[in-house]
Design an enzyme around this catalytic site. Structure first.
Site, short mmCIF file in Angstrom:
data_model
loop_
_atom_site.label_atom_id
_atom_site.label_comp_id
_atom_site.label_asym_id
_atom_site.label_seq_id
_atom_site.Cartn_x
_atom_site.Cartn_y
_atom_site.Cartn_z
N SER A 160 -8.28 2.31 10.29
CA SER A 160 -8.93 1.61 9.19
C SER A 160 -8.09 0.39 8.82
CB SER A 160 -9.05 2.54 7.99
OG SER A 160 -9.45 1.82 6.84
N TYR B 256 2.95 10.98 -5.33
CA TYR B 256 1.78 10.98 -4.45
C TYR B 256 0.82 9.86 -4.85
CZ TYR B 256 -2.39 12.48 -1.99
OH TYR B 256 -3.49 12.51 -1.18
#
Length: 135
Positions: free
Chosen positions: A8, A31
């Site tokens: 991507s 995260y």
């Protein structure tokens, strides 16, 4: 043999300053889902290039583009707005598949290439071209 790794343009969102580990993936404080998605897509490009380098396999990475479907189902907008957005900016599945299929049937596509919609060779990020990072 020919290998196509689906990547991507989001590979550019991977963290620029560090290599990530499983410990980092499980750290709730640091995260970041977009960076981790970018990291996984960067790894797909690195994998295809390393596969070619080590084993002389005709491997290519592709970004098929944003594809119409249910990807935006959780967007807090009326469904007709989401569908209109998809029709304007997203590829239908058959067109997106051309980017994935071209390196499998076109011998002019160089191993280690990165293709974007619709089936055009394109320059990936500097990190994706870093041979040391792929080892």
């Amino acid at each position: 043999a020919r290998v196509v790794a689906v990547s991507s343009v989001a590979h550019r969102f991977s963290s620029q300053d560090e290599l990530w580990t499983a410990e980092k993936l499980n750290d709730r404080q640091t995260y970041n889902k977009l960076r981790w998605y970018g990291w996984s897509k960067l790894c797909n490009i690195l994998f295809s290039r390393e596969l070619h380098r080590r084993y002389d396999v005709h491997a290519v990475a592709v970004h098929p583009g944003a594809v119409r479907g249910n990807l935006l189902r959780f967007v807090p907008a009326p469904w007709f707005v989401v569908r209109a957005f998809e029709r304007l900016f997203y590829w239908d599945a058959a067109t997106a598949a051309l980017t994935v299929l071209r390196p499998l049937v076109d011998s002019t596509i160089e191993p280690g290439s990165y293709l974007v919609p619709v089936a055009r060779p394109h320059v990936s990020s500097d990190r994706a071209a870093d041979a040391e990072l792929g080892v």
